[in-house]
Design an enzyme around this catalytic site. Sequence first.
Site, short mmCIF file in Angstrom:
data_model
loop_
_atom_site.label_atom_id
_atom_site.label_comp_id
_atom_site.label_asym_id
_atom_site.label_seq_id
_atom_site.Cartn_x
_atom_site.Cartn_y
_atom_site.Cartn_z
N GLU A 222 39.19 81.22 64.49
CA GLU A 222 38.69 81.26 63.06
C GLU A 222 37.47 80.80 62.95
OE1 GLU A 222 42.65 81.98 60.23
OE2 GLU A 222 41.90 80.04 60.14
N GLU B 223 47.61 87.00 62.81
CA GLU B 223 48.09 86.11 61.65
C GLU B 223 48.23 87.12 60.42
OE1 GLU B 223 46.51 82.44 60.35
OE2 GLU B 223 46.47 81.77 62.47
#
Length: 754
Positions: free
Chosen positions: A167, A236
């Site tokens: 991320e 995710e």
Amino acid sequence: MKIRSSYATIVSHDGRAITIDGHRRVLLSGSIHYPRSTPEMWPDLIKKSKEGGLDAIETYVFWNAHEPTRRQYDFSGKLDLIRFLKTIKDEGLYGVLRIGPYACAEWNYGGFPVWLHNIPEMVFRTTNKAFMDEMQNFTTMIVDMVKKEKLFASQGGPIILAQIENEYGNVMGPYGEAGKTYIKWCANMAQALNVGVPWIMCQQNDAPQPMLNTCNGFYCDNFKPNNPNTPKMWTENWTGWFKQWGGKNPHRTTEDVAYSVAKFFQRGGTFNNYYMYHGGTNFDRTAGGPYITTSYDYDAPLDEYGNLNQPKYGHLKKLHDVLHSMEKTLTYGNISTIDFGKSASITTQTSMMVKKPNKAEDDPSTLKWSWRPENMDDFLLKGKGESTKTQLVDQKVVSNDQSDYLWYMTTVKFRKRDLVLGKNMTLRINSTAHVLHAFVNGKHIGNQHAENEKFHYVFEKDAKFKSGRNVISLLSITVGLQNYGSFFESVPTGITGPISIIGRNSDETIVKDLSAHKWSYKTGLNGFENQLFRTESPSKWSAESVPLNRSMTWYKATFKAPFGNDPVVVDLLGLGKGTAWVNGNNIGRYWPAFISSGDGCSVKCNYRGAYHAEKCLTGCGEPTQRWYHVPRSFLNAGDNTLVLFEEMGGNPSLVNFQTTRVGSVCANVYEKNVIELSCDRKPISAIKFASFGNPDGNCGSFEKGTCEEINNAVDILTQECVGKEKCSIDVSTEKFGAPDCGGAARRLAVEAIC
């Protein structure tokens, strides 16, 4: 499908899908973090994941857990990464290894060891040589360990994907050009490790080739990879959300999760990973934040203890069966859009979990306690520490995160006629301590903790100072270090000041700044150093006059393990804040005294519209966390020991052990469907309610409607289900008769007792 254990598996990709041995695959994966459960739980968790229709298990690798001290490694117990990966392989599932080594994951410091921060000139996640050297060292070590055990698919193992970084695209802006250079270095470093499977980078739109950029979020159907040869992947899919001290219980509806998955695959997606599939428990000091709770349940398909979270688990299982049946169409067919409307229908049971008393105890609600105080004399009266500085220092620098606790101590001398001395004096502290306790000359003048996510606050309390020598002792307590954001390693922790003594006389206010005083520092508390939490601790405990609501106090009790194999929890209602151990195993921080606000909760969750973390909440006006998981592997067959360290003051007399299990299962299903009822490996004992027609209410409170079946539904279900672990019911007029409901669709509502 069993993975071939002795032959290499060729994993590659094209623009449509991950291909395994030349075949495009629909891949459904779920996150299970090995340190958030125990090795004894892993086989059951992974087996249930497979039974739920998953193809793969995903996990992060937690650097600070494995290298708590530089070049000293720990892969024992629940940190046995290789054992976890082999358990995945044994169950015939694939693995996705997210090495990072930055994890986020609401894990302490995002998975980075604090010693890394304390290396001179260190800056995380940028073109900083010291950081890149350490990151490469750890990443290479993990890859070499996995290669040695032949666990990459290219070696015949289960791991089909590996991840570098995590991320970074969400936070890279402030790093400027150095961030862009860093991400290219990450890609080159990873590729040079020759793992033989594709590398992924999540939330990284500029991921260099051959890295595969992927999406994280509640919805990823609109995500477009940055390269036509990269398949559309969702690393995710957030099945719920995490919980913070002082917060409420977040829920994401089953309908919304399932809809997001279906829409993702309908729009060309071929890899979906649920974050989390099993959330688990933040044992010891692993919870991040600040203020992430010990429970990491995440409203996942498998709950914190490993039970099936119904209807989420069962409904997703049915969806997975459909997606797998369409694998060739989804990976080779043309994408088109058909609007079937916005209705959602769930035919999966709902399970209602219950807590049961500990029947191994004659009186399970009353434990016999002994106690002892935390010895603080050296700190409160002498101000004696291990090191000194003529400044206030960040807690991470001094403690190296070896403890939640750090003492800041200084001595102040006043002349008899010092202008600051008087009747109206206060101690003012500008604090970034998550929790602060302040003492002057051995007297506790107050405590304060951060609230509403404001971790910089001003503590000011009345204090009595005298002429001569005065000792100020401040205890700073962390509750999980920052785990997310640009340059998050530099977020201050502890007491950064300024600190002042304020004297107020009739006509003036005098401020004495202590920030540049000589400060003495001591990491930890004596009880921790003396390991009072150990079962065999030789320290003296008293069973006389056990105090209630006393801060800085140790409590100890023995108990017998509950019968059976249901998960065990300890109810800590009545306590303040502290840490709990069972037989020397740290089950995590507790804080039941932290009550959530009384507004913002939902009586019933509405799945319509986009989900966000504040949309569907329960637990308003209640302790953020009351029950704490005690894995069965922590327990002995005979006597067991519970030790509590209570920081703020509480009542241990209410503490008790319970088991958690499915109490009843419910369904509310339209006719022409089949419903399966299951008590999760336990027999159905009775049918509490059954009605076919237009019954009203919800699970636990069903009521008969205005029309009802001709044949007795309770009798039919009793005959078909009672005594069995599971039963399937054809919801039809042939079975129940055809009540006249005025043309409305007929439904069967049933509640079965387990």
